[in-house]
Design a protein around this motif. Sequence first.
Motif, PDB file in Angstrom:
ATOM      1  N   ARG A  51       0.834  -1.197   0.000  1.00 13.16           N
ATOM      2  CA  ARG A  51       0.000   0.000   0.000  1.00 13.16           C
ATOM      3  C   ARG A  51       0.878   1.260   0.000  1.00 13.16           C
ATOM      4  O   ARG A  51       0.611   2.205  -0.731  1.00 13.16           O
ATOM      5  N   THR A 100      -7.014  -1.660  12.989  1.00 15.66           N
ATOM      6  CA  THR A 100      -8.162  -1.146  13.721  1.00 15.66           C
ATOM      7  C   THR A 100      -7.849   0.248  14.251  1.00 15.66           C
ATOM      8  O   THR A 100      -6.782   0.489  14.803  1.00 15.66           O
ATOM      9  N   TRP A 138      -5.834   4.154   4.256  1.00 14.48           N
ATOM     10  CA  TRP A 138      -5.707   2.867   4.946  1.00 14.48           C
ATOM     11  C   TRP A 138      -7.033   2.128   5.072  1.00 14.48           C
ATOM     12  O   TRP A 138      -7.068   0.975   5.506  1.00 14.48           O
ATOM     13  N   ALA A 139      -8.134   2.808   4.685  1.00 16.81           N
ATOM     14  CA  ALA A 139      -9.441   2.122   4.752  1.00 16.81           C
ATOM     15  C   ALA A 139      -9.607   1.287   3.486  1.00 16.81           C
ATOM     16  O   ALA A 139     -10.365   1.632   2.596  1.00 16.81           O
ATOM     17  N   ALA A 140      -8.831   0.213   3.378  1.00 18.59           N
ATOM     18  CA  ALA A 140      -8.874  -0.640   2.190  1.00 18.59           C
ATOM     19  C   ALA A 140      -9.103  -2.083   2.630  1.00 18.59           C
ATOM     20  O   ALA A 140      -8.677  -2.465   3.717  1.00 18.59           O
ATOM     21  N   PRO A 141      -9.766  -2.872   1.788  1.00 24.50           N
ATOM     22  CA  PRO A 141     -10.080  -4.264   2.199  1.00 24.50           C
ATOM     23  C   PRO A 141      -8.828  -5.057   2.574  1.00 24.50           C
ATOM     24  O   PRO A 141      -8.857  -5.822   3.538  1.00 24.50           O
ATOM     25  N   GLU A 142      -7.715  -4.844   1.836  1.00 22.73           N
ATOM     26  CA  GLU A 142      -6.519  -5.641   2.147  1.00 22.73           C
ATOM     27  C   GLU A 142      -5.835  -5.186   3.445  1.00 22.73           C
ATOM     28  O   GLU A 142      -4.930  -5.843   3.939  1.00 22.73           O
ATOM     29  N   LEU A 143      -6.290  -4.048   3.993  1.00 25.42           N
ATOM     30  CA  LEU A 143      -5.749  -3.607   5.281  1.00 25.42           C
ATOM     31  C   LEU A 143      -6.820  -3.694   6.375  1.00 25.42           C
ATOM     32  O   LEU A 143      -6.784  -2.957   7.370  1.00 25.42           O
ATOM     33  N   ALA A 144      -7.777  -4.603   6.164  1.00 22.85           N
ATOM     34  CA  ALA A 144      -8.902  -4.717   7.097  1.00 22.85           C
ATOM     35  C   ALA A 144      -8.454  -5.117   8.502  1.00 22.85           C
ATOM     36  O   ALA A 144      -9.176  -4.904   9.483  1.00 22.85           O
ATOM     37  N   PHE A 145      -7.244  -5.650   8.616  1.00 19.90           N
ATOM     38  CA  PHE A 145      -6.752  -6.066   9.944  1.00 19.90           C
ATOM     39  C   PHE A 145      -6.374  -4.862  10.811  1.00 19.90           C
ATOM     40  O   PHE A 145      -6.169  -5.000  12.016  1.00 19.90           O
TER      41      PHE A 145
END
Lengths: 146, 337
Positions: free
Chosen positions: B81, B159, B150-157
């Motif tokens: 990213r 929080t 950073w609000a991306a599906p691949e960075l869903a981990f």
Amino acid sequence: MRPKPSAGELLEIARKTLRGDLLAALPEGRRYEALMAANAIAIAGRVLERGEAPEREELASLARLMGEKDSAIPPDLFSPAEAGFAKAGPATVRERLGILYNRLCDELRAGKIVPGGSRHRAVFAHLRRTALDRLRESNPKALPDG
Amino acid sequence: MGEGAPEKLEKFLSQAADAARVRVVALEALSGGAVQDNRLLRAEIEGGAFAGKLDAVLRMDAPSRLPASHDRAAEFAILKRAHAAGVKAPEPLWLCADSAVLGRPFFVMRRIEGEAFGHRLAKDAAERGFGERLVAELGEELAKIHAIPWAAPELAFLTAPSQAPARALVAEYRDFLDDLAEPAPSVEWGLAWLERNAPPRGPLAFCHRDFRTGNYLVKDGRLAAVLDWEFAGPGDPDEDLGWFLAKCWRFGRPEREAGGIGARETFVAAYERNAGRAVDRTRLGYWEVMAHVRWAVIALQQAERHASGAEQSLELALTAHVVPELELEILDRTRET
């Protein structure tokens, strides 16, 4: 009687050997490790030289801070009296420090030690004195001037 | 690394690079990084899009891990990213989550040439006079990092903290202290001060969380790459500024307040120009205390990794002895008496 040189002197000559010709003979990529090893030996030497006195003084100061009687301070660990003392509770200086510091940490976390109070000043003084004392062993070069 | 590791690695690389054949020429330990295990990887690739000589770094999970750090798969996703966003960072190539290949998960990134070693950089910057330009570049780069979406599906981990980020960090560090074998009263003192003085929640940004001298590469006096993305995530952007400026990361040059390299104001002003937000300089002092507290907590965790026998290492063992200096700095900045 133990042979001379003493443990401290052995550490010192081991450190000097490591930092001298040996360091120069090492490939560039491995020198940092040798310097770390020399530093570890130097710290151990300073701790050994100062012995148990610093932690005993720390415990005496902490016991006063936490309102403990002198009985919180164990007698000489290597004296015969120690056997009897051990039955009464945690025996080593380190264990006693751990117990009293846990209590102090609980107070700090509960927000009971706030600026303006005499206890805040006393706790600060104890912690700062102790940090300085540890720094004398861990990294005396970083001691503040004066 | 176990028996037959080079063959297994070659097989993995052939598949990952879609190559006819890969020959590993060198796989050597790289210094730096008590948290991760980095190796220099040189290989010859036949066929496929990566054909030719590969000069790379293989970054592996360490035998034991700090609780706050991401695993390699997460760090790989973050690095992708960041690289895609145009941040100066090594190009991530392939992730291997399969422990059967080298014993632990790893990823491969392209090697970037440059100096990272803090003491050498601080000395070079002073002697060759590139410090001010370099800290301006670093300020600019940090602004770019903070803008990474950073609000991306691949960075869903990742929080985001639900409360003020500073308060969330205080709670996190207290949890970490609770897991240690022995109490750390000066650090607790610092945490109590940080709790009383916590700034309110503001707009969050993507924080690097280990942005400091020692974690970026410099080539010919210019910033070449920002490394070590294993702690990154959403937070208060001032946290990164405070971490970079903190006295504990000045490598023997305390008068050069920006990472031992240049002037504080050069760094902060360059950041501001590129971040499009004003930095409250009085608040940075708060985050510098947070930096010392955090480094102290991490140092205690590192030392315990050694002391507990989880991972015997001279570097980890010695880390315990940086703590008194940190404690003194924490105490002197939070005196209030």
